[in-house]
Motif scaffolding. Sequence first.
Motif, short mmCIF file in Angstrom:
data_model
loop_
_atom_site.label_atom_id
_atom_site.label_comp_id
_atom_site.label_asym_id
_atom_site.label_seq_id
_atom_site.Cartn_x
_atom_site.Cartn_y
_atom_site.Cartn_z
N MET A 79 29.79 34.17 47.09
CA MET A 79 30.32 34.78 45.87
C MET A 79 31.39 35.78 46.25
SD MET A 79 27.16 35.38 43.23
CE MET A 79 26.33 36.55 44.28
N SER A 80 32.25 36.07 45.29
CA SER A 80 33.29 37.07 45.51
C SER A 80 32.72 38.47 45.31
CB SER A 80 34.45 36.84 44.53
OG SER A 80 34.05 37.17 43.21
N ALA A 81 33.53 39.47 45.65
CA ALA A 81 33.11 40.86 45.42
C ALA A 81 32.95 41.14 43.94
CB ALA A 81 34.13 41.82 46.03
N LEU A 82 33.74 40.49 43.10
CA LEU A 82 33.59 40.66 41.65
C LEU A 82 32.23 40.15 41.20
CD1 LEU A 82 37.14 39.56 40.43
CD2 LEU A 82 36.21 41.88 40.45
N ASP A 83 31.81 38.98 41.73
CA ASP A 83 30.50 38.45 41.39
C ASP A 83 29.39 39.38 41.87
OD1 ASP A 83 31.62 36.10 40.30
OD2 ASP A 83 31.75 35.18 42.28
N GLY A 94 26.97 38.30 39.41
CA GLY A 94 26.99 36.85 39.51
C GLY A 94 28.03 36.22 38.62
N ARG A 95 28.07 34.93 38.59
CA ARG A 95 29.05 34.21 37.80
C ARG A 95 28.36 33.23 36.87
NH1 ARG A 95 29.94 32.51 43.19
NH2 ARG A 95 29.04 30.48 43.67
N MET A 96 29.05 32.81 35.85
CA MET A 96 28.49 31.89 34.88
C MET A 96 28.63 30.45 35.35
SD MET A 96 27.31 33.48 32.20
CE MET A 96 27.41 35.06 31.33
N ASP A 97 27.56 29.66 35.14
CA ASP A 97 27.69 28.23 35.40
C ASP A 97 28.15 27.52 34.13
OD1 ASP A 97 25.50 28.10 33.73
OD2 ASP A 97 24.05 27.64 35.31
N ALA A 98 28.18 26.18 34.15
CA ALA A 98 28.69 25.43 33.00
C ALA A 98 27.83 25.62 31.76
CB ALA A 98 28.77 23.94 33.36
N ALA A 99 26.55 25.94 31.96
CA ALA A 99 25.64 26.12 30.82
C ALA A 99 25.67 27.54 30.29
CB ALA A 99 24.21 25.75 31.23
N LEU A 152 27.01 51.05 52.74
CA LEU A 152 27.29 49.78 52.07
C LEU A 152 26.04 48.90 52.03
CD1 LEU A 152 30.84 49.05 53.52
CD2 LEU A 152 30.29 49.51 51.13
N PHE A 153 25.15 49.09 53.01
CA PHE A 153 23.89 48.34 52.99
C PHE A 153 22.97 48.81 51.87
CE2 PHE A 153 24.98 47.41 57.47
CZ PHE A 153 24.77 46.03 57.48
N VAL A 154 23.22 49.99 51.33
CA VAL A 154 22.41 50.51 50.21
C VAL A 154 22.92 49.97 48.89
CG1 VAL A 154 21.68 52.58 48.96
CG2 VAL A 154 21.78 52.59 51.48
N GLY A 155 24.22 50.13 48.66
CA GLY A 155 24.79 49.72 47.37
C GLY A 155 25.18 48.27 47.28
N GLY A 156 25.28 47.60 48.41
CA GLY A 156 25.74 46.21 48.43
C GLY A 156 27.04 46.12 49.21
N ILE A 157 27.05 45.30 50.24
CA ILE A 157 28.17 45.26 51.17
C ILE A 157 29.48 44.94 50.47
CG2 ILE A 157 29.10 44.04 53.19
CD1 ILE A 157 26.12 43.72 54.08
N MET A 158 29.44 44.11 49.44
CA MET A 158 30.66 43.73 48.73
C MET A 158 30.73 44.32 47.33
SD MET A 158 31.12 39.75 49.94
CE MET A 158 32.62 39.55 48.96
N ASN A 159 29.96 45.38 47.09
CA ASN A 159 29.97 46.03 45.78
C ASN A 159 31.22 46.90 45.66
OD1 ASN A 159 29.45 48.19 43.74
ND2 ASN A 159 27.51 47.10 43.53
N LEU A 160 32.09 46.57 44.72
CA LEU A 160 33.39 47.25 44.61
C LEU A 160 33.24 48.72 44.25
CD1 LEU A 160 35.50 44.48 42.82
CD2 LEU A 160 35.54 45.14 45.23
#
Length: 279
Positions: A44-48, A53-58, A227-235
């Motif tokens: 997933m991207s940093a935005l996700d 997360g991101r939306m699937d087709a449903a 970053l390990f606390v908040g999320g490594i890719m959390n913007l």
Amino acid sequence: MFGTVELTGIERLLRRDRMLVAAMIAVLIALTAVYTIAGVGMEMSALDMTFGGRMDAAGSMTGMAIEAPGDWSAGKVTLVFLMWWLMMIAMMLPSADALILLYTALLRHLPDKAANKIRAVAFTAGYLLAWSVFSLAATLAQWGLENTGLVSPSKMALTEGVAVPLLLVAAGAYQFLPLKDRCLAQCRTPADFIAHHHRPGMFGAAQLGIRHGTFCLGCCVALMTLLFVGGIMNLYWISGLAALVALEKLAARGRLIGRAVGAGLLGSGIVGLGIVVSS
């Protein structure tokens, strides 16, 4: 005689070089920031990661339920290392550009102009090399923590338990260590740093960059582990930590800000430990 003095040719060259170097640093920061936000090679991207997360087709959220450790192949290790390293570049270069610009301007006074350009590149490369060492260590730590279940593969953050408050206490305590003070002092006085540690030649420039990167690492390593606390890719955490690092280095009361943050981290960690122990 006391009117406005027109810039000489040398002054114009110095201004042009400073603008060119500043533009190159800005482009490098932008490219690494885009790479980090896009999450190239990640599930997933940093935005996700930041917004859940991101939306699937449903129309439902996907990508946030993966909790089994992933396949850490050589390719994944490389991609995670690049993620860490480019993220560090995007976070650290804004607070280091003053020294890079000063060093580049000082090189203009040396006779060999062609070699001086190479020295400026070698200095910057040396600085980034120091952070590549940290990035490799962070990658290996993420790998090991994920395989032991202490880091969530989906959230890329420490799971609930004693690990989070312990890390907060450790990072908070580090803010008060003499090592932190010594390293931060080197980062806050770029002119003094260059005067005391400058060495001639291209290898001297690379050595100077590595030395500055090492001091920078010693100043900020504990904060980067958060970053390990908040999320490594959390913007939010990425931008917040980058802003804190810049304030510590550049603000007039940067050291006081760092100590206040350290006290807050210590308090939060101690409270968290109390909650974990009593539950």
